[in-house]
Design a protein around this motif. Sequence first.
Motif, PDB file in Angstrom:
ATOM      1  N   SER A  90       0.821  -1.266  -0.111  1.00 14.21           N
ATOM      2  CA  SER A  90      -0.136   0.176   0.103  1.00 14.21           C
ATOM      3  C   SER A  90       0.718   1.372   0.091  1.00 14.21           C
ATOM      4  O   SER A  90       0.313   2.292  -0.114  1.00 14.21           O
ATOM      5  CB  SER A  90      -1.001  -0.058   1.123  1.00 14.21           C
ATOM      6  OG  SER A  90      -0.075  -0.076   2.337  1.00 14.21           O
ATOM      7  N   VAL A 254     -11.659   1.646   5.038  1.00 12.01           N
ATOM      8  CA  VAL A 254     -10.625   2.513   4.578  1.00 12.01           C
ATOM      9  C   VAL A 254      -9.914   3.093   5.519  1.00 12.01           C
ATOM     10  O   VAL A 254     -10.334   3.815   6.481  1.00 12.01           O
ATOM     11  CB  VAL A 254     -11.429   3.635   3.801  1.00 12.01           C
ATOM     12  CG1 VAL A 254     -10.398   4.607   2.935  1.00 12.01           C
ATOM     13  CG2 VAL A 254     -12.478   3.385   2.615  1.00 12.01           C
ATOM     14  N   GLU A 255      -8.771   2.416   5.473  1.00 11.88           N
ATOM     15  CA  GLU A 255      -7.520   2.931   6.896  1.00 11.88           C
ATOM     16  C   GLU A 255      -6.716   3.758   6.122  1.00 11.88           C
ATOM     17  O   GLU A 255      -5.986   3.569   5.229  1.00 11.88           O
ATOM     18  CB  GLU A 255      -7.138   1.825   7.216  1.00 11.88           C
ATOM     19  CG  GLU A 255      -7.930   0.582   7.863  1.00 11.88           C
ATOM     20  CD  GLU A 255      -7.390  -0.852   8.129  1.00 11.88           C
ATOM     21  OE1 GLU A 255      -6.887  -0.958   9.247  1.00 11.88           O
ATOM     22  OE2 GLU A 255      -7.274  -1.290   7.148  1.00 11.88           O
ATOM     23  N   SER A 256      -6.503   4.949   6.828  1.00 10.64           N
ATOM     24  CA  SER A 256      -5.396   5.984   6.365  1.00 10.64           C
ATOM     25  C   SER A 256      -4.406   6.084   7.651  1.00 10.64           C
ATOM     26  O   SER A 256      -4.966   6.444   8.644  1.00 10.64           O
ATOM     27  CB  SER A 256      -6.207   7.263   6.097  1.00 10.64           C
ATOM     28  OG  SER A 256      -6.961   7.269   4.896  1.00 10.64           O
ATOM     29  N   ILE A 263       0.157  10.689   3.500  1.00 11.60           N
ATOM     30  CA  ILE A 263      -1.179   9.854   4.205  1.00 11.60           C
ATOM     31  C   ILE A 263      -1.309   8.584   3.154  1.00 11.60           C
ATOM     32  O   ILE A 263      -1.453   8.687   1.950  1.00 11.60           O
ATOM     33  CB  ILE A 263      -2.405  10.627   3.971  1.00 11.60           C
ATOM     34  CG1 ILE A 263      -2.359  11.646   4.828  1.00 11.60           C
ATOM     35  CG2 ILE A 263      -3.480   9.743   4.379  1.00 11.60           C
ATOM     36  CD1 ILE A 263      -3.511  12.832   5.096  1.00 11.60           C
ATOM     37  N   THR A 265      -3.319   5.392   2.399  1.00 12.04           N
ATOM     38  CA  THR A 265      -4.716   4.970   2.528  1.00 12.04           C
ATOM     39  C   THR A 265      -4.809   3.716   1.658  1.00 12.04           C
ATOM     40  O   THR A 265      -4.230   3.359   0.603  1.00 12.04           O
ATOM     41  CB  THR A 265      -5.558   5.879   1.853  1.00 12.04           C
ATOM     42  OG1 THR A 265      -5.604   7.206   2.461  1.00 12.04           O
ATOM     43  CG2 THR A 265      -7.231   5.527   1.925  1.00 12.04           C
ATOM     44  N   GLU A 266      -5.395   2.512   2.396  1.00 11.04           N
ATOM     45  CA  GLU A 266      -5.763   1.266   1.895  1.00 11.04           C
ATOM     46  C   GLU A 266      -7.186   0.890   1.984  1.00 11.04           C
ATOM     47  O   GLU A 266      -7.680   1.086   3.295  1.00 11.04           O
ATOM     48  CB  GLU A 266      -4.818   0.215   2.613  1.00 11.04           C
ATOM     49  CG  GLU A 266      -4.760  -1.006   1.939  1.00 11.04           C
ATOM     50  CD  GLU A 266      -3.873  -2.011   2.335  1.00 11.04           C
ATOM     51  OE1 GLU A 266      -4.047  -3.091   1.971  1.00 11.04           O
ATOM     52  OE2 GLU A 266      -2.944  -1.661   3.136  1.00 11.04           O
ATOM     53  N   THR A 267      -7.631   0.430   1.019  1.00  7.11           N
ATOM     54  CA  THR A 267      -9.132   0.024   1.132  1.00  7.11           C
ATOM     55  C   THR A 267      -9.088  -1.671   1.176  1.00  7.11           C
ATOM     56  O   THR A 267      -8.648  -2.055   0.070  1.00  7.11           O
ATOM     57  CB  THR A 267     -10.081   0.591   0.221  1.00  7.11           C
ATOM     58  OG1 THR A 267      -9.914   1.777  -0.003  1.00  7.11           O
ATOM     59  CG2 THR A 267     -11.519  -0.040  -0.068  1.00  7.11           C
ATOM     60  N   SER A 307      -7.122   7.473  10.490  1.00  3.40           N
ATOM     61  CA  SER A 307      -8.462   7.451  10.045  1.00  3.40           C
ATOM     62  C   SER A 307      -9.105   6.205   9.775  1.00  3.40           C
ATOM     63  O   SER A 307      -8.311   5.280   9.349  1.00  3.40           O
ATOM     64  CB  SER A 307      -8.957   8.612   9.394  1.00  3.40           C
ATOM     65  OG  SER A 307      -8.446   8.207   7.837  1.00  3.40           O
TER      66      SER A 307
END
Length: 360
Positions: A90, A254-256, A263, A265-267, A307
């Motif tokens: 990621s 969705v982790e950021s 930043i 971000t990975e879904t 987040s």
Amino acid sequence: MASPFQSFCYTVSLFFCFWVSFIYSTGLVKASIDAMSTKIDLSLSRPNRIYRPSEPLEGKIVVKSASSISHYGIRMALNGSVNLQVRGGSAGVIESFYGVVKPITILSRTLEIRPSGKIVSGTTEIPFSITLRNPKEDNSERFYETFHGTNISIQYLATVDVMRGYLHKSLSATVEFIVETDLLNPPISPEMVIFYITQDTQRHPILPELKSGGFRITGRISTQCSMLEPLSGELTVEASVLPICSIDIHLLRVESVLLGEKIITETSLIQTTQIADGDVCRNMTLPIYVVLPRLLTCPTVLAGPFSIEFKVAIVIIFQSELSRLHPKSDPLTPRLWMAMETLPLELVRARPYASWTVES
């Protein structure tokens, strides 16, 4: 007169006898036997292990020993942290080298349950009660809910230690407890969003027959949902040039993570719920009912270093030769034989609005 070799063997044997005597005299062997014959367990008062920050963590320490043991105190440590990491897939090559971010401490407390003394043989139960939120400190401290994701993990642990001194191995036991935040007041009502899926709303290439012949799926679904209620909605297939193979609801996280000035971000997919298998009747309303998994979801979090957000995807798979050749394709990757609509989903810890109106 003894030879040098015999003298050496005699010296080694004397040293060995002295070492064995020292071990027995200092109690090292006895300590090892005591550690094997003594077991400690940490049992919480609630089978589901769910507690709120304003509630006390209660339970008992169970010690099973074949003989009485002395100790220098029984202590319990409560630790809660947000563990952040960035996997190589990621992030870029440079970011993957320093992809482990320093954990964020939520809770760190150590209390003495019992002073030094002796535990008798048999089974001994020691009750305890500890308030998670320290009343002497500022109550504005943030307790995030327990969450186990791909790059973000929020975990709370209770560890008990029976201190046995230098020559004895300490007895220890650890158990994870689950933290849920207090309910919002007043309760919220689910926010329903109307959606429609056609060949013109797709952002990826689709089959030529779907592009020319067309399809239309309409419905509504919750985009703000209480953690105590299932994700609900309805769906109707109004028209489709090709028969439908299946209709699925994907729950996505969705982790950021803030890594330096970037930043990441990975879904990722949490779960899939199938609401239709095979071709469905046209203009028939299909219910959407998705139960949220507890440890894999939490209220939406928008913090500084990280987040946690969620999305819901409605995926329609059409019957075609390509779909038969690739029955186990990645559900997150759009395909020619797929149509999808992805919507943001806000999760909150609140009492359902319907139950609140009935009580009031």
